[in-house]
Design an enzyme around this catalytic site. Structure first.
Site, PDB file in Angstrom:
ATOM      1  N   GLY A  70       0.792  -1.229   0.000  1.00 21.14           N
ATOM      2  CA  GLY A  70       0.000   0.000   0.000  1.00 21.14           C
ATOM      3  C   GLY A  70       0.821   1.274   0.000  1.00 21.14           C
ATOM      4  CG  ASN A 112       1.954   3.116  -5.737  1.00 24.67           C
ATOM      5  OD1 ASN A 112       2.408   4.122  -6.272  1.00 24.67           O
ATOM      6  ND2 ASN A 112       2.490   1.921  -5.880  1.00 24.67           N
ATOM      7  CG  ASN A 126      -2.696  -0.877 -13.034  1.00 28.16           C
ATOM      8  OD1 ASN A 126      -2.553  -1.088 -11.823  1.00 28.16           O
ATOM      9  ND2 ASN A 126      -2.015  -1.544 -13.958  1.00 28.16           N
ATOM     10  CG  HIS A 181       2.619  -1.954 -15.438  1.00 27.27           C
ATOM     11  ND1 HIS A 181       2.335  -3.200 -14.922  1.00 27.27           N
ATOM     12  CD2 HIS A 181       3.615  -2.130 -16.343  1.00 27.27           C
ATOM     13  CE1 HIS A 181       3.128  -4.096 -15.492  1.00 27.27           C
ATOM     14  NE2 HIS A 181       3.907  -3.471 -16.362  1.00 27.27           N
ATOM     15  CG  ASP A 206      -7.694  -1.577 -22.266  1.00 27.23           C
ATOM     16  OD1 ASP A 206      -7.053  -2.441 -21.611  1.00 27.23           O
ATOM     17  OD2 ASP A 206      -7.303  -1.124 -23.354  1.00 27.23           O
TER      18      ASP A 206
END
Ligand code: GAR
Length: 196
Positions: free
Chosen positions: A13, A15, A110, A112, A144
């Site tokens: 966690g 982020n 998201n 990445h 997506d």
């Protein structure tokens, strides 16, 4: 404009913490209303609980990697009940697909750890090292139906250093992640504002 966020994560966690810190410092006009995890023991849930944020466990039992449809529907209901407008995947290690995408069209982000479209999938920093490229980085993108394929909102690169190890590269990427996730949310807020 104020944005209500829901966070999905499977890990430590950091982020989410960076997003919270940005909110606390008054530089991000948002609120995290719920944090959900597929791992009951994940540190992200503990961090959220300590802050008095509603948390919940997504039941994917019986599935090692899949995010079953029923669990996605339940997740959507919990997010909607918490008033979530934008969903942030923050180290969430299951692939989000329909039906969850249908509940939040173009509203799921998201982060990445690669310069997408290069190196989608797991342990992207290791993939970059193994490929012998000279630059790595991280990307915030809209989710997506593909794996790490949606439109890019923000991306930042960093050079791969001589003697770099997987751990050192991942740590340097994570430092950037903690800066660009809040930045990406600010950008989304600005763009939404100018669209109205
Ligand atoms: C982050 O490094 C994030 O980029 C990665 O998981 C870590 C979560 O850390 N995500 C992926 O690899 C998604 N494909 P955190 O729980 O401390 O935020």
């Amino acid at each position: 404009m104020h944005m209500v966020l829901g966070i999905l994560g499977s890990g430590s966690g950091s982020n989410m913490q960076a997003i919270l810190d940005a909110i606390d410092s008054g530089t991000l006009n948002a609120r995290i209303s719920i944090v959900l995890s597929d791992c009951p023991d994940a540190l992200i849930l503990e961090r959220a609980r300590k802050r008095g944020i509603e948390t919940g466990v997504i039941d994917c039992s019986g599935f090692r990697n899949k995010f079953p449809d029923e669990a996605q529907r339940e997740t959507a209901q919990r997010l909607l009940a918490a008033g979530v407008e934008v969903v942030c995947l923050a180290g969430f290690l299951r692939l989000v697909k329909r039906p969850l995408l249908d509940f939040f069209p173009n509203k799921i982000l998201n982060i990445h750890p690669s310069l997408l479209p290069a190196f989608p999938g797991l342990e992207a920093w290791k993939q970059a090292l193994d490929a012998g490229v000279t630059e790595a980085g991280c990307t915030v993108h809209f989710v997506d139906e593909g794996m790490d394929t949606g439109p890019i909102l923000l991306q930042e690169s960093l050079p791969i250093l001589a003697g770099e190890t997987a751990d050192s590269l991942h740590a340097r990427i994570q430092c950037i992640e903690r800066r660009i996730y809040p930045d990406a949310l600010r950008k989304l807020l600005r763009e939404n504002l100018s669209a109205h």
